[in-house]
Structures are given as structure tokens and as C-alpha cells.
Scaffold this motif. Structure first.
Motif, PDB file in Angstrom:
ATOM      1  N   LEU A  77      53.855  40.370  35.168  1.00 14.14           N
ATOM      2  CA  LEU A  77      53.424  38.970  35.078  1.00 14.14           C
ATOM      3  C   LEU A  77      53.571  38.259  36.419  1.00 14.14           C
ATOM      4  N   LEU A  78      54.671  38.495  37.117  1.00 15.07           N
ATOM      5  CA  LEU A  78      54.864  37.884  38.435  1.00 15.07           C
ATOM      6  C   LEU A  78      53.816  38.396  39.423  1.00 15.07           C
ATOM      7  N   THR A  79      53.505  39.683  39.354  1.00 14.76           N
ATOM      8  CA  THR A  79      52.481  40.248  40.240  1.00 14.76           C
ATOM      9  C   THR A  79      51.121  39.625  39.964  1.00 14.76           C
ATOM     10  N   ALA A  80      50.788  39.510  38.679  1.00 13.51           N
ATOM     11  CA  ALA A  80      49.504  38.905  38.304  1.00 13.51           C
ATOM     12  C   ALA A  80      49.451  37.440  38.702  1.00 13.51           C
ATOM     13  N   LEU A  81      50.592  36.748  38.600  1.00 10.98           N
ATOM     14  CA  LEU A  81      50.644  35.342  39.002  1.00 10.98           C
ATOM     15  C   LEU A  81      50.337  35.188  40.485  1.00 10.98           C
ATOM     16  N   GLY A  82      50.907  36.064  41.307  1.00  8.68           N
ATOM     17  CA  GLY A  82      50.648  35.992  42.735  1.00  8.68           C
ATOM     18  C   GLY A  82      49.199  36.282  43.097  1.00  8.68           C
ATOM     19  N   LEU A  83      48.557  37.147  42.309  1.00  8.94           N
ATOM     20  CA  LEU A  83      47.167  37.528  42.582  1.00  8.94           C
ATOM     21  C   LEU A  83      46.165  36.731  41.759  1.00  8.94           C
ATOM     22  N   ALA A  84      46.638  35.725  41.030  1.00 12.79           N
ATOM     23  CA  ALA A  84      45.787  34.988  40.087  1.00 12.79           C
ATOM     24  C   ALA A  84      44.485  34.466  40.691  1.00 12.79           C
ATOM     25  N   PRO A  85      44.497  33.835  41.875  1.00  8.25           N
ATOM     26  CA  PRO A  85      43.224  33.349  42.424  1.00  8.25           C
ATOM     27  C   PRO A  85      42.200  34.465  42.627  1.00  8.25           C
ATOM     28  N   LEU A  86      42.663  35.620  43.089  1.00  4.61           N
ATOM     29  CA  LEU A  86      41.753  36.737  43.322  1.00  4.61           C
ATOM     30  C   LEU A  86      41.282  37.346  41.995  1.00  4.61           C
ATOM     31  N   LEU A  87      42.193  37.458  41.039  1.00  6.05           N
ATOM     32  CA  LEU A  87      41.824  38.030  39.739  1.00  6.05           C
ATOM     33  C   LEU A  87      40.818  37.143  39.001  1.00  6.05           C
ATOM     34  N   ALA A 137      38.716  35.120  40.404  1.00 14.22           N
ATOM     35  CA  ALA A 137      37.432  35.186  41.111  1.00 14.22           C
ATOM     36  C   ALA A 137      36.672  36.461  40.773  1.00 14.22           C
ATOM     37  N   MET A 138      37.381  37.516  40.343  1.00 16.89           N
ATOM     38  CA  MET A 138      36.730  38.771  39.984  1.00 16.89           C
ATOM     39  C   MET A 138      36.028  38.688  38.638  1.00 16.89           C
ATOM     40  N   VAL A 139      36.461  37.758  37.789  1.00 18.16           N
ATOM     41  CA  VAL A 139      35.900  37.657  36.440  1.00 18.16           C
ATOM     42  C   VAL A 139      34.483  37.079  36.488  1.00 18.16           C
ATOM     43  N   ALA A 157      33.801  31.257  48.811  1.00 15.42           N
ATOM     44  CA  ALA A 157      34.356  32.203  49.783  1.00 15.42           C
ATOM     45  C   ALA A 157      35.260  33.218  49.098  1.00 15.42           C
ATOM     46  N   LEU A 158      36.032  32.755  48.109  1.00 11.77           N
ATOM     47  CA  LEU A 158      36.922  33.646  47.375  1.00 11.77           C
ATOM     48  C   LEU A 158      36.128  34.692  46.587  1.00 11.77           C
ATOM     49  N   ARG A 159      35.032  34.251  45.992  1.00 10.06           N
ATOM     50  CA  ARG A 159      34.177  35.200  45.251  1.00 10.06           C
ATOM     51  C   ARG A 159      33.567  36.222  46.206  1.00 10.06           C
ATOM     52  N   ALA A 160      33.211  35.769  47.403  1.00  9.19           N
ATOM     53  CA  ALA A 160      32.658  36.700  48.391  1.00  9.19           C
ATOM     54  C   ALA A 160      33.705  37.724  48.822  1.00  9.19           C
ATOM     55  N   VAL A 161      34.953  37.275  48.934  1.00  8.29           N
ATOM     56  CA  VAL A 161      36.034  38.178  49.338  1.00  8.29           C
ATOM     57  C   VAL A 161      36.222  39.287  48.317  1.00  8.29           C
ATOM     58  N   VAL A 162      36.303  38.926  47.041  1.00  5.01           N
ATOM     59  CA  VAL A 162      36.621  39.923  46.012  1.00  5.01           C
ATOM     60  C   VAL A 162      35.450  40.855  45.714  1.00  5.01           C
ATOM     61  N   GLN A 163      34.280  40.591  46.281  1.00  2.00           N
ATOM     62  CA  GLN A 163      33.152  41.499  46.102  1.00  2.00           C
ATOM     63  C   GLN A 163      33.210  42.681  47.068  1.00  2.00           C
ATOM     64  N   THR A 164      34.054  42.588  48.087  1.00  4.75           N
ATOM     65  CA  THR A 164      34.137  43.679  49.059  1.00  4.75           C
ATOM     66  C   THR A 164      35.003  44.806  48.491  1.00  4.75           C
TER      67      THR A 164
END
Length: 226
Positions: A212-222, A224-226, A157-164
């Protein structure tokens, strides 16, 4: 007998919204105002709240996948947890800005007020993206059935989200927004201190920790984009 004149009150500080339309005038007026550490605390809290809302909206399909699954957190609790985590990291980032900005620019830089005011650029962007996420159709999510691997279903589901495209745009805005703050902060430090070196230190010392703090908060989404 001559009457004693009362001392003139200090000039009023400019409203944070003025930074959006007249940055130069804003910092010139701030320089003449009496220092107040918590003067621009409201933009920080508003930006942090909206960032949390954005993150929770992005992860709605992931939470929906877990809905009804055994041992999964209730949907409302999951949404609150997602929002609070981003809220906390945003406030923590603001604290790092103040501490490291003061270390670099000195007390004359008034880092708490400079960085606090820069958060005023974020709420309009975040509010617009939140409205788009609410009205724009996202990926469909199907609740996990008993016996399925919940973690695998959530990752899908996370991978589907980041494809939009809208989700990618939101993540990009959340990542790049601090750079707009740093540009404004440098201008503010330079105006308040008159020292280019201190203005650079007050800006650059905070750059890496906040990113780094910003990237940490977005880590699951980032991830999933890889």
C-alpha cells in the motif's frame, strides 16, 4: 598457575552483499552473529535514496511543463520534493517491515537485520534504471505558457511519461521489488527461527502495508496509466 583463556569473540556478521550471491550461507552466518538492530541500515538508506532519484527522474517532463509558470515551485525544489517523498515512504515501509516482522517472527527472527539486508537487492536495479532514464530519450516537455491551465498541462505530460516503455518498466520494478524482499525475508526467518509459521507471519504481516505504501508513492503514475 594456569592462565585464564579469554572467551572467543562472536563470529562476524556477513556483509549484506553476500545475500546476493549466497542467501543460504548469509542467513546461516547471521544466525551465529551477535544481534545488532542497525547492522544493515545502510542498504535501506541507499535503496530509499535511489528510489527517490528514480521517481524524480520519471517526473522530469512534468516538472518541465510547470517551469516558468506563475505560482509554480522552482524546478529544483520540485525535483527535491519528488525525491524526498519517495525516500520518506521507502524508509517508512522499512520501519513497517521491522515492526510487523518482529510481531510475526518474534525477537528470534531479528526482523531489523533480515529486512534491512534484503534491501541490498534494490540498489543495482534502481541504479541501472536511473542510468537508462538519464540517457534514454523521454517524451518532450514544453513549458506551460502564461494563461494556460497548468494542472491540465501537467496531467497531459504525466500521461505522456507513462506511455514510454522505460517508464512502465520502472514503475513495474518499483511495484514488484518488495516481493523479492519478502521471498528472501521468509528464507531468513525460517533459518533464524526454525519455525515455518513464524516465518510466514513475519513475511505476510508486512506484505499488505508495504504494498500500500509503495502504491501510494506511485499513485500519480498509476492513475495516469489507467
Amino acid at each position: 598457575m594456569a592462565r585464564r583463556q579469554r572467551p572467543a569473540p562472536p563470529p562476524a556478521a556477513p556483509p549484506a552483499a553476500e545475500l546476493l550471491t549466497a542467501p543460504r550461507t548469509f542467513f546461516e552466518r547471521l544466525r551465529t552473529a551477535e544481534p545488532r538492530v542497525w547492522r544493515y541500515g545502510a542498504p535501506v538508506l541507499l535503496a530509499a535514496l535511489l528510489a527517490g532519484v528514480l521517481y524524480a527522474l520519471l517526473l522530469r517532463p512534468v516538472v518541465a511543463v510547470a517551469a516558468g509558470a506563475e505560482h509554480a515551485a522552482p524546478a529544483f525544489t520540485a525535483h527535491v520534493t519528488n525525491a524526498f517523498g519517495t525516500f520518506f515512504l521507502t524508509v517508512l515501509g522499512a520501519g513497517a517491515m521491522v515492526g510487523l516482522g518482529t510481531l510475526g517472527a518474534g525477537r528470534a527472527g531479528r526482523a531489523a537485520e533480515v529486512y534491512g539486508a534484503t534491501f541490498v537487492v534494490l540498489p543495482p536495479l534502481y541504479l541501472l534504471l536511473a542510468v537508462l532514464l538519464l540517457v534514454w530519450p523521454g517524451p518532450e516537455a514544453t513549458a506551460a505558457t502564461p494563461g494556460t491551465d497548468l494542472l491540465t498541462a501537467q496531467r497531459a505530460a504525466l500521461r505522456a511519461v507513462v506511455q514510454t516503455p522505460l517508464a512502465r518498466l520502472t514503475v513495474l520494478v518499483l511495484l514488484l521489488a518488495p516481493f523479492a524482499q519478502f521471498a528472501l525475508a521468509y528464507w531468513g526467518f525460517l533459518t533464524l527461527t526454525g519455525n515455518r509459521r513464524r516465518a510466514l507471519l513475519g513475511t505476510l504481516l508486512t506484505l499488505l502495508p508495504v504494498l500500500l505504501l509503495t502504491a501510494l508513492g506511485l499513485a500519480p503514475l498509476l492513475v495516469a496509466m489507467v
